[in-house]
Motif scaffolding. Structure first.
Motif, short mmCIF file in Angstrom:
data_model
loop_
_atom_site.label_atom_id
_atom_site.label_comp_id
_atom_site.label_asym_id
_atom_site.label_seq_id
_atom_site.Cartn_x
_atom_site.Cartn_y
_atom_site.Cartn_z
N LYS A 154 0.83 -1.20 0.00
CA LYS A 154 0.00 0.00 0.00
C LYS A 154 0.87 1.26 0.00
O LYS A 154 1.94 1.28 0.61
CB LYS A 154 -0.90 0.02 1.23
CG LYS A 154 -1.95 -1.05 1.23
CD LYS A 154 -2.77 -0.98 2.48
CE LYS A 154 -3.76 -2.14 2.48
NZ LYS A 154 -4.49 -2.19 3.75
N ALA A 155 0.40 2.28 -0.68
CA ALA A 155 1.14 3.55 -0.74
C ALA A 155 1.35 4.13 0.66
O ALA A 155 2.39 4.71 0.94
CB ALA A 155 0.40 4.55 -1.63
N LEU A 156 0.38 3.95 1.54
CA LEU A 156 0.50 4.44 2.91
C LEU A 156 1.68 3.78 3.63
O LEU A 156 2.43 4.44 4.35
CB LEU A 156 -0.80 4.19 3.68
CG LEU A 156 -0.88 4.76 5.09
CD1 LEU A 156 -0.74 6.28 5.06
CD2 LEU A 156 -2.16 4.34 5.76
N ASN A 157 1.87 2.49 3.41
CA ASN A 157 3.02 1.81 4.02
C ASN A 157 4.34 2.35 3.49
O ASN A 157 5.30 2.49 4.24
CB ASN A 157 2.93 0.30 3.78
CG ASN A 157 1.80 -0.32 4.57
OD1 ASN A 157 1.26 0.29 5.48
ND2 ASN A 157 1.45 -1.53 4.22
N TRP A 158 4.40 2.64 2.19
CA TRP A 158 5.61 3.23 1.63
C TRP A 158 5.89 4.60 2.25
O TRP A 158 7.05 4.94 2.53
CB TRP A 158 5.51 3.35 0.11
CG TRP A 158 5.73 2.07 -0.60
CD1 TRP A 158 4.82 1.37 -1.33
CD2 TRP A 158 6.94 1.30 -0.66
NE1 TRP A 158 5.38 0.22 -1.82
CE2 TRP A 158 6.69 0.15 -1.43
CE3 TRP A 158 8.21 1.47 -0.13
CZ2 TRP A 158 7.66 -0.81 -1.68
CZ3 TRP A 158 9.18 0.51 -0.37
CH2 TRP A 158 8.90 -0.61 -1.14
N ILE A 159 4.84 5.37 2.47
CA ILE A 159 5.01 6.69 3.10
C ILE A 159 5.57 6.53 4.51
O ILE A 159 6.49 7.25 4.91
CB ILE A 159 3.68 7.47 3.11
CG1 ILE A 159 3.32 7.87 1.68
CG2 ILE A 159 3.75 8.69 4.02
CD1 ILE A 159 1.95 8.48 1.53
N PHE A 160 5.06 5.55 5.27
CA PHE A 160 5.58 5.30 6.62
C PHE A 160 7.05 4.90 6.58
O PHE A 160 7.85 5.37 7.39
CB PHE A 160 4.77 4.21 7.32
CG PHE A 160 3.42 4.66 7.77
CD1 PHE A 160 3.20 5.93 8.26
CD2 PHE A 160 2.35 3.79 7.71
CE1 PHE A 160 1.95 6.34 8.68
CE2 PHE A 160 1.09 4.18 8.13
CZ PHE A 160 0.89 5.46 8.61
#
Length: 126
Positions: A56-62
């Motif tokens: 998920k893109a959110l995981n990459w951001i984290f």
């Protein structure tokens, strides 16, 4: 002879008058990054739930924000900025390699465990 520390962050974009101001400036930056992480973790925007490179893109951001925080902690609080170039490269590149290796292992093993729980059988037997 005393060694003076560099009093700027963000590659010289923000300059401070004393070490105390610099410490507070870096602390405020790290706090803002942490607040962004917490807010994204609580809200979990639907627009960031799409798959990007298998995650998920959110995981990459984290992951990216965590690496940015680790960089600034090492760079400013551990005074890596004031060391010789060879030592900085040895520390930073070793850490980057180990982080990427850890991410690879976690993704491989996590995908395998997910498949075992989802399908109910062992796909690869080592």
């Amino acid at each position: 002879m005393a060694h003076e520390h560099k009093l700027e962050i963000f590659r010289g974009l923000v300059k401070f008058k004393s070490n105390t101001q610099k410490i507070w400036g870096v602390l405020i930056f790290l706090t803002v990054v942490t607040i962004v992480e917490v807010v994204l973790g609580i809200l979990k925007p639907e627009s960031l739930m799409g798959q990007v490179l298998g995650m998920k893109a959110l995981n990459w951001i984290f992951i990216i924000l965590t690496i940015v925080k680790a960089y600034y902690i090492t760079w400013d609080f551990m005074h890596m900025r004031d060391e010789v170039k060879a030592l900085r490269r040895m520390v930073v590149w070793t850490a980057i390699f180990l982080i990427l290796y850890l991410i690879f292992i976690l993704l491989q093993e996590g995908g395998y465990v997910f498949d075992v729980y989802k399908d109910g059988f062992i796909k690869r037997d080592f």
